[in-house]
Design a protein around this motif. Structure first.
Motif, PDB file in Angstrom:
ATOM      1  N   VAL A 122     137.727   5.328  44.138  1.00  5.88           N
ATOM      2  CA  VAL A 122     136.169   5.129  44.460  1.00  5.88           C
ATOM      3  C   VAL A 122     135.357   5.597  43.426  1.00  5.88           C
ATOM      4  CG1 VAL A 122     134.531   5.781  45.927  1.00  5.88           C
ATOM      5  CG2 VAL A 122     136.672   4.878  46.964  1.00  5.88           C
ATOM      6  N   GLN A 123     135.871   6.962  42.761  1.00  4.39           N
ATOM      7  CA  GLN A 123     135.062   7.265  41.969  1.00  4.39           C
ATOM      8  C   GLN A 123     135.159   6.581  40.535  1.00  4.39           C
ATOM      9  OE1 GLN A 123     137.114  11.353  41.698  1.00  4.39           O
ATOM     10  NE2 GLN A 123     135.234  12.291  42.818  1.00  4.39           N
ATOM     11  N   GLU A 124     136.210   5.948  39.976  1.00  6.12           N
ATOM     12  CA  GLU A 124     136.572   4.941  39.188  1.00  6.12           C
ATOM     13  C   GLU A 124     135.709   3.867  39.220  1.00  6.12           C
ATOM     14  OE1 GLU A 124     140.527   4.189  38.401  1.00  6.12           O
ATOM     15  OE2 GLU A 124     141.186   6.178  38.078  1.00  6.12           O
ATOM     16  N   LEU A 125     135.554   3.277  40.407  1.00  9.20           N
ATOM     17  CA  LEU A 125     134.717   2.236  40.856  1.00  9.20           C
ATOM     18  C   LEU A 125     133.213   2.331  40.435  1.00  9.20           C
ATOM     19  CD1 LEU A 125     136.771   0.437  43.660  1.00  9.20           C
ATOM     20  CD2 LEU A 125     136.648  -0.355  41.366  1.00  9.20           C
ATOM     21  N   PHE A 126     132.974   3.690  41.018  1.00  9.79           N
ATOM     22  CA  PHE A 126     131.389   4.157  40.822  1.00  9.79           C
ATOM     23  C   PHE A 126     131.086   4.278  39.707  1.00  9.79           C
ATOM     24  CE2 PHE A 126     128.165   7.593  40.919  1.00  9.79           C
ATOM     25  CZ  PHE A 126     126.992   6.922  41.769  1.00  9.79           C
ATOM     26  N   SER A 127     131.962   4.816  38.855  1.00 11.81           N
ATOM     27  CA  SER A 127     131.656   5.087  37.409  1.00 11.81           C
ATOM     28  C   SER A 127     131.407   3.641  36.738  1.00 11.81           C
ATOM     29  CB  SER A 127     132.762   5.813  36.830  1.00 11.81           C
ATOM     30  OG  SER A 127     132.697   5.975  35.238  1.00 11.81           O
ATOM     31  N   GLN A 128     132.359   2.828  37.004  1.00 16.19           N
ATOM     32  CA  GLN A 128     132.224   1.264  36.440  1.00 16.19           C
ATOM     33  C   GLN A 128     130.893   0.682  36.890  1.00 16.19           C
ATOM     34  OE1 GLN A 128     135.634  -0.874  37.232  1.00 16.19           O
ATOM     35  NE2 GLN A 128     137.126   0.355  36.157  1.00 16.19           N
ATOM     36  N   ALA A 129     130.640   0.897  38.173  1.00 16.07           N
ATOM     37  CA  ALA A 129     129.394   0.367  38.519  1.00 16.07           C
ATOM     38  C   ALA A 129     128.111   1.096  37.605  1.00 16.07           C
ATOM     39  CB  ALA A 129     129.278   0.292  40.096  1.00 16.07           C
ATOM     40  N   THR A 130     128.119   2.131  37.750  1.00  9.29           N
ATOM     41  CA  THR A 130     127.005   2.759  37.118  1.00  9.29           C
ATOM     42  C   THR A 130     127.160   2.469  35.407  1.00  9.29           C
ATOM     43  OG1 THR A 130     128.269   4.888  36.814  1.00  9.29           O
ATOM     44  CG2 THR A 130     126.967   4.753  38.762  1.00  9.29           C
ATOM     45  N   ASP A 131     128.164   2.290  34.950  1.00 13.89           N
ATOM     46  CA  ASP A 131     128.197   2.012  33.317  1.00 13.89           C
ATOM     47  C   ASP A 131     127.564   0.710  33.254  1.00 13.89           C
ATOM     48  OD1 ASP A 131     129.275   4.471  32.615  1.00 13.89           O
ATOM     49  OD2 ASP A 131     131.042   3.583  32.514  1.00 13.89           O
ATOM     50  N   ASN A 132     127.928  -0.305  34.165  1.00 13.61           N
ATOM     51  CA  ASN A 132     127.544  -1.600  34.271  1.00 13.61           C
ATOM     52  C   ASN A 132     126.122  -1.602  34.179  1.00 13.61           C
ATOM     53  OD1 ASN A 132     129.734  -2.834  33.675  1.00 13.61           O
ATOM     54  ND2 ASN A 132     130.341  -3.164  35.902  1.00 13.61           N
ATOM     55  N   CYS A 133     125.456  -0.880  35.267  1.00 13.69           N
ATOM     56  CA  CYS A 133     123.922  -0.808  35.730  1.00 13.69           C
ATOM     57  C   CYS A 133     123.223  -0.111  34.516  1.00 13.69           C
ATOM     58  CB  CYS A 133     123.919   0.100  36.686  1.00 13.69           C
ATOM     59  SG  CYS A 133     124.163  -0.751  38.361  1.00 13.69           S
ATOM     60  N   PHE A 134     123.629   0.735  33.716  1.00 13.69           N
ATOM     61  CA  PHE A 134     123.177   1.399  32.434  1.00 13.69           C
ATOM     62  C   PHE A 134     123.137   0.289  31.306  1.00 13.69           C
ATOM     63  CE2 PHE A 134     123.933   5.710  34.525  1.00 13.69           C
ATOM     64  CZ  PHE A 134     122.759   5.840  34.981  1.00 13.69           C
ATOM     65  N   LEU A 136     123.371  -2.852  31.902  1.00 15.83           N
ATOM     66  CA  LEU A 136     122.753  -4.063  32.149  1.00 15.83           C
ATOM     67  C   LEU A 136     123.856  -5.141  31.905  1.00 15.83           C
ATOM     68  CD1 LEU A 136     119.195  -4.049  30.710  1.00 15.83           C
ATOM     69  CD2 LEU A 136     119.767  -3.571  32.855  1.00 15.83           C
ATOM     70  N   LYS A 137     125.177  -4.746  32.449  1.00 16.18           N
ATOM     71  CA  LYS A 137     126.051  -6.023  32.320  1.00 16.18           C
ATOM     72  C   LYS A 137     126.251  -6.288  33.673  1.00 16.18           C
ATOM     73  CE  LYS A 137     129.194  -3.985  29.027  1.00 16.18           C
ATOM     74  NZ  LYS A 137     130.582  -3.407  28.795  1.00 16.18           N
ATOM     75  N   LYS A 138     126.601  -7.706  33.898  1.00 18.66           N
ATOM     76  CA  LYS A 138     126.977  -8.284  35.076  1.00 18.66           C
ATOM     77  C   LYS A 138     128.456  -7.940  35.416  1.00 18.66           C
ATOM     78  CE  LYS A 138     123.842 -12.187  34.571  1.00 18.66           C
ATOM     79  NZ  LYS A 138     123.678 -13.452  34.723  1.00 18.66           N
ATOM     80  N   PRO A 139     128.501  -7.601  36.790  1.00 14.53           N
ATOM     81  CA  PRO A 139     130.033  -7.165  37.125  1.00 14.53           C
ATOM     82  C   PRO A 139     130.930  -8.412  36.829  1.00 14.53           C
ATOM     83  CG  PRO A 139     128.267  -7.248  38.957  1.00 14.53           C
ATOM     84  CD  PRO A 139     127.696  -7.684  37.819  1.00 14.53           C
ATOM     85  N   ASP A 140     132.121  -8.086  36.668  1.00 10.78           N
ATOM     86  CA  ASP A 140     133.190  -9.043  36.519  1.00 10.78           C
ATOM     87  C   ASP A 140     133.476  -9.699  37.557  1.00 10.78           C
ATOM     88  OD1 ASP A 140     133.170  -8.095  33.780  1.00 10.78           O
ATOM     89  OD2 ASP A 140     134.825  -6.712  34.309  1.00 10.78           O
TER      90      ASP A 140
END
Length: 140
Positions: A122-134, A136-140
């Protein structure tokens, strides 16, 4: 009230009586000379003499209350049910309970390890999600 609660309440009663006894004796005890290097205690006043005679009775009354409370505790202990099967049965039951405790402990350890793995995921997924938001990437 069950026997254990009664025992607990009786122990509290004994402690209370002892506490009050020591406090009263400390508070009301007449002054005495500790050694030759200390001055004489002040003389006892007339009304203090009456208090001193009442003080002489207090230890007897308080000690009898303490003994009475202790005897009540002893009678409660005597009324406890005897264990069935004797010492060997108790030791066997203790061993069974210890084995059950170990099994439950191992199961809890497995659940803890699984929860830690899930937390990392969950921490890894959250980290990826926050990186994508910062970024401005669209999720895979």
């Amino acid at each position: 009230m069950d026997v254990i609660s009664q025992l607990q309440e009786q122990v509290n009663t004994i402690a209370s009586v002892a506490f009050n006894t020591f406090g009263t004796l400390q508070r009301d005890a007449p002054s005495v000379r500790l050694s030759a290097s200390y001055p004489e205690p002040p003389p006892i006043a007339a009304n203090a003499a009456e208090d001193a005679s009442a003080f002489a009775d207090q230890p007897k009354l308080m000690s009898s209350a303490l003994v009475k409370a202790a005897k009540q505790f002893d009678s409660l202990v005597a009324g406890l049910p005897l264990p069935e099967g004797g010492e060997e049965a108790q030791l066997k039951r203790i061993a069974e309970l210890q084995a059950e405790n170990d099994a439950v402990g191992q199961e809890l350890q497995k659940q803890l390890e699984a929860a830690e793995k899930e937390l990392k995921l969950v921490q890894e997924l959250f980290s990826q999600a926050t990186d994508n938001c910062f970024n401005l990437k669209k999720p895979d």
